[in-house]
Design a protein around this motif. Sequence first.
Motif, PDB file in Angstrom:
ATOM      1  N   ASP A  24       0.866  -1.175   0.000  1.00 11.74           N
ATOM      2  CA  ASP A  24       0.000   0.000   0.000  1.00 11.74           C
ATOM      3  C   ASP A  24       0.904   1.227   0.000  1.00 11.74           C
ATOM      4  N   PHE A  25       0.993   1.889  -1.166  1.00 11.67           N
ATOM      5  CA  PHE A  25       1.709   3.160  -1.249  1.00 11.67           C
ATOM      6  C   PHE A  25       0.699   4.253  -0.923  1.00 11.67           C
ATOM      7  N   HIS A  26       1.015   5.074   0.062  1.00  8.42           N
ATOM      8  CA  HIS A  26       0.076   6.094   0.522  1.00  8.42           C
ATOM      9  C   HIS A  26       0.843   7.354   0.905  1.00  8.42           C
ATOM     10  N   CYS A  33      -6.452   7.581   1.413  1.00  7.09           N
ATOM     11  CA  CYS A  33      -5.434   6.682   1.984  1.00  7.09           C
ATOM     12  C   CYS A  33      -5.681   6.478   3.470  1.00  7.09           C
ATOM     13  N   ILE A  34      -5.957   7.566   4.165  1.00  8.15           N
ATOM     14  CA  ILE A  34      -6.194   7.507   5.605  1.00  8.15           C
ATOM     15  C   ILE A  34      -7.425   6.653   5.897  1.00  8.15           C
ATOM     16  N   LEU A  35      -8.474   6.818   5.084  1.00 14.94           N
ATOM     17  CA  LEU A  35      -9.700   6.048   5.290  1.00 14.94           C
ATOM     18  C   LEU A  35      -9.520   4.570   4.965  1.00 14.94           C
ATOM     19  N   PHE A  36      -8.664   4.247   3.978  1.00 12.13           N
ATOM     20  CA  PHE A  36      -8.494   2.849   3.586  1.00 12.13           C
ATOM     21  C   PHE A  36      -7.509   2.092   4.476  1.00 12.13           C
ATOM     22  N   LEU A  54       3.083  -1.535   4.093  1.00 16.10           N
ATOM     23  CA  LEU A  54       2.684  -0.137   3.961  1.00 16.10           C
ATOM     24  C   LEU A  54       3.917   0.703   3.681  1.00 16.10           C
ATOM     25  N   VAL A  55       3.821   1.619   2.700  1.00 13.91           N
ATOM     26  CA  VAL A  55       4.927   2.516   2.386  1.00 13.91           C
ATOM     27  C   VAL A  55       4.372   3.935   2.246  1.00 13.91           C
ATOM     28  N   ASP A  56       4.834   4.826   3.110  1.00 14.79           N
ATOM     29  CA  ASP A  56       4.503   6.242   2.973  1.00 14.79           C
ATOM     30  C   ASP A  56       5.433   6.799   1.906  1.00 14.79           C
ATOM     31  N   ASP A  70      -0.342   6.504 -10.365  1.00 12.91           N
ATOM     32  CA  ASP A  70      -1.207   7.463 -11.040  1.00 12.91           C
ATOM     33  C   ASP A  70      -2.231   8.100 -10.117  1.00 12.91           C
ATOM     34  N   ASN A  71      -2.481   7.481  -8.980  1.00 15.51           N
ATOM     35  CA  ASN A  71      -3.443   7.995  -8.018  1.00 15.51           C
ATOM     36  C   ASN A  71      -3.226   7.280  -6.690  1.00 15.51           C
ATOM     37  N   LEU A  72      -3.664   7.881  -5.609  1.00 14.10           N
ATOM     38  CA  LEU A  72      -3.508   7.278  -4.287  1.00 14.10           C
ATOM     39  C   LEU A  72      -4.867   6.920  -3.707  1.00 14.10           C
ATOM     40  N   PRO A  73      -4.954   5.899  -2.877  1.00 13.73           N
ATOM     41  CA  PRO A  73      -3.889   4.957  -2.563  1.00 13.73           C
ATOM     42  C   PRO A  73      -3.581   4.061  -3.762  1.00 13.73           C
TER      43      PRO A  73
END
Length: 110
Positions: A24-26, A33-36, A54-56, A70-73
């Motif tokens: 999960d790139f966020h 991202c926070i909600l998922f 998880l990767v910030d 192309d878009n997050l998450p």
Amino acid sequence: MPAIDLDDTTFADTLAKSKMAIVDFHAGWCGPCILFKPKFKRLSNSYPHVSFFLVDGEKAPAARSTVTIDNLPFFAVYRDGQFLEGLSTAEEEPFKAFVERHFGAAPAAP
């Protein structure tokens, strides 16, 4: 298996040792991202045969640069450390379908 946070120092080695993984790139500023994130962590326990990471992307730019986001998450599937495919979604059902297409269904609960 619980989701594990990775950074630039742990990303490549950890994925190389993981037979089946989803990342999960966020970003901390990303509302979807926070909600998922809690869903991602919960679902990580439903697929014990897959490693969830998880990767910030803002804190791990080298890891982020290994994929085109192309878009997050953004969720990236890896098999034996090799990137296979990515998906941008904030919805649980498409995410589960993505995981199961690559790694099979979650085992039935006893």
